[in-house]
Design an enzyme around this catalytic site. Sequence first.
Site, PDB file in Angstrom:
ATOM      1  N   HIS A   1      -3.372   0.510   2.060  1.00 46.09           N
ATOM      2  CA  HIS A   1      -1.990   0.242   1.667  1.00 46.09           C
ATOM      3  C   HIS A   1      -1.905  -0.806   0.555  1.00 46.09           C
ATOM      4  CE1 HIS A   1       1.997  -1.862   2.524  1.00 46.09           C
ATOM      5  NE2 HIS A   1       2.324  -0.702   1.996  1.00 46.09           N
TER       6      HIS A   1
ATOM      7  N   GLU B   1      -2.796   0.801  -2.610  1.00 46.92           N
ATOM      8  CA  GLU B   1      -1.667   1.606  -3.111  1.00 46.92           C
ATOM      9  C   GLU B   1      -0.736   0.731  -3.955  1.00 46.92           C
ATOM     10  OE1 GLU B   1       1.294   2.969  -0.146  1.00 46.92           O
ATOM     11  OE2 GLU B   1       2.557   2.282  -1.797  1.00 46.92           O
ATOM     12  N   HIS B   2      -0.449  -0.488  -3.496  1.00 46.23           N
ATOM     13  CA  HIS B   2       0.397  -1.396  -4.288  1.00 46.23           C
ATOM     14  C   HIS B   2      -0.258  -1.717  -5.629  1.00 46.23           C
ATOM     15  CE1 HIS B   2       3.564  -3.161  -1.442  1.00 46.23           C
ATOM     16  NE2 HIS B   2       3.021  -2.152  -0.786  1.00 46.23           N
TER      17      HIS B   2
ATOM     18  N   GLU C   1       5.971  -8.028   3.859  1.00 45.72           N
ATOM     19  CA  GLU C   1       6.426  -6.718   4.345  1.00 45.72           C
ATOM     20  C   GLU C   1       6.063  -6.560   5.819  1.00 45.72           C
ATOM     21  OE1 GLU C   1       4.961  -3.552   1.840  1.00 45.72           O
ATOM     22  OE2 GLU C   1       5.480  -2.016   3.305  1.00 45.72           O
TER      23      GLU C   1
END
Length: 449
Positions: A67, A70-71, A147
Amino acid sequence: MRSFWSLVFCLFSLSALAAGNKVEEFMLGNGMKVIVKPDHRAPVVVSQVWYKVGSSYEQPGTTGVSHVLEHMMFKGTRHVAPDEFSRIIAALGGSENAFTGIDYTAYFETLSRQHLERALELEADRMQNLLLDEKEFQREVAVVREERRLRTDDDPNGLLWEQFNAVAWRVSPYRNPVIGWMHDLEVMSVADLRQWYERWYSPDNAILVVVGDVAPVQVLALAKKHFGAIPARQHPPWRQRPEPEQKGPVRMSLQIPAEQPVLLMGYKAPAMADLKDPTEAYALMVLNSILGDGDSSRLSAAVVREQGLAVSASSSYDAFSRLSGLLEVQAIPARDVNLDDLESGLLSQIRRLQQEPVSKQELQRVINRTLASKVFARDSMFYQAMLMGMRETNGYDWHSLDEELKHIRAVTPRQVQAVARKYLVEEHLTVARLEPVREAAPVAREKKS
C-alpha cells in the site's frame, strides 16, 4: 409470472449487450497479459494495470509495504516529477487513482479515447523508472500512518475487523491488514519499498485491462510500443503455508469506547481454487445470497424486520479469492438488544439452512436476483475491467465470469443444504464482538475562591 419473464428478458438483453463486443486477449513477448473489451457506447476508455501483489504476499515486519508503494507510484520517475502524473491526466480531462487489496494492487485511468496512449506511456514509465526519493517516502509513509489512525485505530468498526481477521487466522496471510500494522509502518524504510518494487513490478507480473471505445489491435500495438521493451524478471516462488485446521470456536471481545455494539461471525470457507468440486463454491455463493445479501435476504427479513433484533444484518463470501477465506456475517443490534440474543437470532437462520431445504421458489428468486446484480454490474466500463483484472490477479481466468452465470443457475436446494451442513459448523467459527465501554468523564477542577 409476468415479472419473472420480464426479468428473464432483461437478463437476456443485458447479457447480449455485455457480450456484444468480444473480449480479446494477448500476451506480449515479456509475459505481460493484455485484455481488451471494446465498448462503444461512449468515446471514453478505462485503462487498468494490475500487479499480482497485495497484503497477502507480505511478511511479518513489512506489512503494508504494498500500500505504501502504491502511494509512492505517484511521487515521480526519471521523466515525470512528483505528482505530475495526476496533473497530466487531469489536464487531459481524465481521472486516475489506485487501490491495494489483499491479493492485488491496481492503477487506473478513465479518459477520452484519444488519450489512451498517454496513459499507457505514463504507466509503462512508472513500471520501470520509479525514483523512490527518501524525502517523498518519509512524507508519504507519514500520510499512511495518519490514514491508519483515522480508518483503524480511531475507528471502532475498523479496529474490530482488523482484530477479527488477526484471530480468525493463525498462519494465513489474510490476517495481514492491507494498510499494515502500525509498528511495521514506523520502521519501514525506502529500501523495503525498493526491494518490493524490484521484486513484483515487472510486465510478467502485470495485466493490462482496457475497456472502452477502442479496437483490440490498436490497444495491442500501443501495449507493444510502451510495455513491450520492458524486460521480464525472475520472481521467486511464493510459498504458501497451510492454515492449521481450526478445531473449535474462537471468540474475542473488543471493549473500547464506541457508540454502537457490533457482532461479526466468520466460518472458514474454501475458495474455488482449493475445491475438488467447484459446485460447492457456487452453492456457497447462492447460500450467501439467501442468507444475507440484500434487503430481501433471510437475515434482513427475519432478524431485522420480523424479530427486530438488529438494525442491519448481512453476509458475504468470495468464491474467487486467491486463498480460502471466510463466509462472514455481520450485524448491528437494535436498541436494547444484547449481543447474545442477536447471535442466537443469526445462528437460528444458519440452522434453518442446514435443517430445511430452501424452496424452489425462493431459490429461483435468489438466483434471478444474483444473476441480475452480476449482469447490471457489467454495464459499467470500470467494473467490467475491474472484474476481469481481479479474476486474473487472483489466479482465475477471466472466462470464469461467463461460466459463473451458468453454474449459479444450476445450483439446487440439496447443494445449498449440503454446503451449509459441511462448512457452517461451530468448529470453524470465529466470533468477534464490539462491546462499547463508557469513556471516563473528565475530572472537574475544584473552583478556587
